[in-house]
Write an enzyme that holds these catalytic residues in place. Sequence first.
Site, PDB file in Angstrom:
ATOM      1  N   GLU A  31       0.815  -1.226   0.000  1.00 11.79           N
ATOM      2  CA  GLU A  31       0.000   0.000   0.000  1.00 11.79           C
ATOM      3  C   GLU A  31       0.847   1.274   0.000  1.00 11.79           C
ATOM      4  OE1 GLU A  31      -3.631   0.379  -0.133  1.00 11.79           O
ATOM      5  OE2 GLU A  31      -2.598   2.196  -0.762  1.00 11.79           O
TER       6      GLU A  31
ATOM      7  N   GLU B 217      13.920  10.407  -1.692  1.00 14.08           N
ATOM      8  CA  GLU B 217      14.616   9.114  -1.784  1.00 14.08           C
ATOM      9  C   GLU B 217      16.071   9.306  -1.341  1.00 14.08           C
ATOM     10  OE1 GLU B 217      12.912   6.198  -2.851  1.00 14.08           O
ATOM     11  OE2 GLU B 217      11.352   7.654  -2.473  1.00 14.08           O
TER      12      GLU B 217
ATOM     13  N   ASP C 104      10.579   8.230  -9.836  1.00 10.46           N
ATOM     14  CA  ASP C 104       9.739   7.748  -8.735  1.00 10.46           C
ATOM     15  C   ASP C 104       8.259   7.783  -9.137  1.00 10.46           C
ATOM     16  OD1 ASP C 104       9.435   7.167  -5.720  1.00 10.46           O
ATOM     17  OD2 ASP C 104       8.181   8.936  -5.987  1.00 10.46           O
TER      18      ASP C 104
ATOM     19  N   LYS D 124       5.514   4.642  -9.619  1.00  6.90           N
ATOM     20  CA  LYS D 124       4.175   4.608  -9.000  1.00  6.90           C
ATOM     21  C   LYS D 124       3.079   4.465 -10.064  1.00  6.90           C
ATOM     22  CE  LYS D 124       5.707   7.274  -5.006  1.00  6.90           C
ATOM     23  NZ  LYS D 124       6.070   8.621  -4.545  1.00  6.90           N
TER      24      LYS D 124
ATOM     25  N   GLY E 286       6.765  10.961   3.930  1.00  9.44           N
ATOM     26  CA  GLY E 286       7.035  11.290   5.328  1.00  9.44           C
ATOM     27  C   GLY E 286       6.895  10.061   6.206  1.00  9.44           C
TER      28      GLY E 286
HETATM   29  P1  NDP Z   1      16.067   5.625   4.298  1.00  2.00           P
HETATM   30  O1  NDP Z   1      17.239   5.870   3.419  1.00  2.00           O
HETATM   31  O2  NDP Z   1      15.632   6.669   5.260  1.00  2.00           O
HETATM   32  O3  NDP Z   1      16.279   4.265   5.137  1.00  2.00           O
HETATM   33  C1  NDP Z   1      16.807   3.097   4.582  1.00  2.00           C
HETATM   34  C2  NDP Z   1      17.121   2.127   5.706  1.00  2.00           C
HETATM   35  O4  NDP Z   1      17.529   0.882   5.146  1.00  2.00           O
HETATM   36  C3  NDP Z   1      18.260   2.559   6.640  1.00  2.00           C
HETATM   37  O5  NDP Z   1      17.930   2.193   7.956  1.00  2.00           O
HETATM   38  C4  NDP Z   1      19.464   1.752   6.144  1.00  2.00           C
HETATM   39  O6  NDP Z   1      20.373   1.391   7.212  1.00  2.00           O
HETATM   40  C5  NDP Z   1      18.806   0.498   5.642  1.00  2.00           C
HETATM   41  N1  NDP Z   1      19.481  -0.159   4.504  1.00  2.00           N
HETATM   42  C6  NDP Z   1      19.538   0.264   3.224  1.00  2.00           C
HETATM   43  N2  NDP Z   1      20.161  -0.652   2.453  1.00  2.00           N
HETATM   44  C7  NDP Z   1      20.516  -1.666   3.275  1.00  2.00           C
HETATM   45  C8  NDP Z   1      21.165  -2.913   3.074  1.00  2.00           C
HETATM   46  N3  NDP Z   1      21.598  -3.320   1.859  1.00  2.00           N
HETATM   47  N4  NDP Z   1      21.357  -3.725   4.153  1.00  2.00           N
HETATM   48  C9  NDP Z   1      20.933  -3.347   5.384  1.00  2.00           C
HETATM   49  N5  NDP Z   1      20.277  -2.183   5.615  1.00  2.00           N
HETATM   50  C10 NDP Z   1      20.090  -1.341   4.573  1.00  2.00           C
HETATM   51  O7  NDP Z   1      14.854   5.275   3.293  1.00  2.00           O
HETATM   52  P2  NDP Z   1      13.303   5.575   3.508  1.00  2.00           P
HETATM   53  O8  NDP Z   1      12.875   5.014   4.791  1.00  2.00           O
HETATM   54  O9  NDP Z   1      12.999   6.989   3.181  1.00  2.00           O
HETATM   55  O10 NDP Z   1      12.670   4.706   2.303  1.00  2.00           O
HETATM   56  C11 NDP Z   1      12.605   3.309   2.388  1.00  2.00           C
HETATM   57  C12 NDP Z   1      11.736   2.786   1.263  1.00  2.00           C
HETATM   58  O11 NDP Z   1      10.403   3.332   1.381  1.00  2.00           O
HETATM   59  C13 NDP Z   1      12.197   3.198  -0.140  1.00  2.00           C
HETATM   60  O12 NDP Z   1      11.902   2.144  -1.017  1.00  2.00           O
HETATM   61  C14 NDP Z   1      11.327   4.408  -0.467  1.00  2.00           C
HETATM   62  O13 NDP Z   1      11.143   4.582  -1.840  1.00  2.00           O
HETATM   63  C15 NDP Z   1      10.028   4.003   0.181  1.00  2.00           C
HETATM   64  N6  NDP Z   1       9.131   5.099   0.543  1.00  2.00           N
HETATM   65  C16 NDP Z   1       9.624   6.191   1.212  1.00  2.00           C
HETATM   66  C17 NDP Z   1       8.763   7.187   1.609  1.00  2.00           C
HETATM   67  C18 NDP Z   1       9.226   8.380   2.358  1.00  2.00           C
HETATM   68  O14 NDP Z   1       8.399   9.270   2.609  1.00  2.00           O
HETATM   69  N7  NDP Z   1      10.499   8.467   2.729  1.00  2.00           N
HETATM   70  C19 NDP Z   1       7.320   7.107   1.320  1.00  2.00           C
HETATM   71  C20 NDP Z   1       6.906   5.898   0.625  1.00  2.00           C
HETATM   72  C21 NDP Z   1       7.796   4.954   0.254  1.00  2.00           C
HETATM   73  P3  NDP Z   1      21.199   2.505   8.047  1.00  2.00           P
HETATM   74  O15 NDP Z   1      20.153   3.245   8.827  1.00  2.00           O
HETATM   75  O16 NDP Z   1      22.123   1.739   8.928  1.00  2.00           O
HETATM   76  O17 NDP Z   1      21.872   3.350   7.022  1.00  2.00           O
HETATM   77  N1  HSE Z   2      10.381  10.188  -2.341  1.00  2.00           N
HETATM   78  C1  HSE Z   2       8.982   9.896  -2.390  1.00  2.00           C
HETATM   79  C2  HSE Z   2       8.211  11.169  -2.530  1.00  2.00           C
HETATM   80  C3  HSE Z   2       8.559   9.178  -1.145  1.00  2.00           C
HETATM   81  O1  HSE Z   2       8.786  12.243  -2.305  1.00  2.00           O
HETATM   82  O2  HSE Z   2       7.029  11.131  -2.875  1.00  2.00           O
HETATM   83  C4  HSE Z   2       7.125   8.719  -1.179  1.00  2.00           C
HETATM   84  O3  HSE Z   2       6.938   7.700  -2.098  1.00  2.00           O
END
Ligand code: NDP
Ligand code: HSE
Length: 342
Positions: free
Chosen positions: A136, A197, A208, A212, A309
């Site tokens: 979702e 991202e 991105d 979607k 967010g």
């Molecule tokens: P972040 O970069 O904030 O977090 C990524 C996390 O994954 C970190 O904790 C990092 O570890 C860990 N990580 C990344 N690669 C590895 C790996 N190979 N092995 C182990 N740990 C790993 O990303 P977001 O939370 O912003 O986004 C996550 C996903 O959600 C993405 O696919 C994004 O497109 C999607 N998304 C994001 C939204 C947003 O608003 N940010 C909204 C909707 C979807 P460490 O902390 O140690 O670096």
């Molecule tokens: N990077 C994405 C955005 C996160 O700004 O919309 C949500 O999918």
Amino acid sequence: MRIAYEHMDSINVGLLGFGNVGTGTYETLMMNRDRITAAVGTEIDIVKILVNDINKKRTIDVPFSKYTSDVNDIIKDPNIDIMVEVLGGIEPATSYMLSAMEYGKHVVTANKAAVAANYDVLHQTATDNHVQFRMEASVGGGIPVLSSITSVLRANRFEEILGILNGTTNYIMTQMAENGLSYEKALKQAQEKGFAEADPTADVEGIDVANKLSILMALAFDHHIHPKDIPTTGITKITEEELKEADAEGKVIKLIASATNRGSRLDYSVKPMRLPKDHPLAGVKNEFNAVFLKGNAVDDLMFYGKGAGPLPTGSAVAGDIVQIATEELKETMHELMEGNKK
Ligand code: NDP
Ligand code: HSE
């Protein structure tokens, strides 16, 4: 794979990633714990968290023993029922999700890049292994658009999708147009607020949004179009002068995803467009997203909410977890009762 009887005192979740979305998911499950436990009928526990750096200082306090840097501590742990993938990037995320399903785990993801690139294999592997695959949060952050298409709107044939699907670019353009921020400053703010991202190129170049739109078309039109095949233009070439010029014309510039389904023909694109200020999408500002859908029975629909967010996205991820836990526990109870009758 049903939730095993031995697990019925809690549903165990393994979380891959503890950045914006991982922490937002954890926080959502914690702050609404009582309500969620009452709805599901048992507790949901995040028991392991995969991160790159287990020693990194985190914004949320979690027992150190939960952290791991070895994904097999989650994929191969038979006590973990659901794996949540919020790492980002196509690989290794896709391989981890496929392995987890093969080990009988239900999978939840917010990773639109991985889902759009590998839509068919992810769904087929879930079916082959009798597990649920839910996503979702991958489109529209906290907006419940995907599950609406696949549940209450299932009786429709969809003809059109139109939307603002990226919080970062919408935030940048709103801040540039309304508050006079430079592109660089607005992007930096979007990063600090956890919208962007890890590599914001995917946001600002429209990739991105193409990911979607690919997912939305797969669910609404039953056709998976690879995001690379969607004509895509981002916002990097839009200048402050163009935004001012549009304003003087009574218009706003928005990054628009559009797709139409005329039976034998699909048309789709991602590009910046000038919309009159009274257009329903013109008032969608900052990290808010909106998705307009036209179904042949329901007619016009519009979904609106925060598209990015930590907490809005965490709400959608946690919702998928709760949905799986509720459905699977119900099935386990049903099977137990059927077994007792024999
Ligand atoms: P972040 O970069 O904030 O977090 C990524 C996390 O994954 C970190 O904790 C990092 O570890 C860990 N990580 C990344 N690669 C590895 C790996 N190979 N092995 C182990 N740990 C790993 O990303 P977001 O939370 O912003 O986004 C996550 C996903 O959600 C993405 O696919 C994004 O497109 C999607 N998304 C994001 C939204 C947003 O608003 N940010 C909204 C909707 C979807 P460490 O902390 O140690 O670096
Ligand atoms: N990077 C994405 C955005 C996160 O700004 O919309 C949500 O999918």
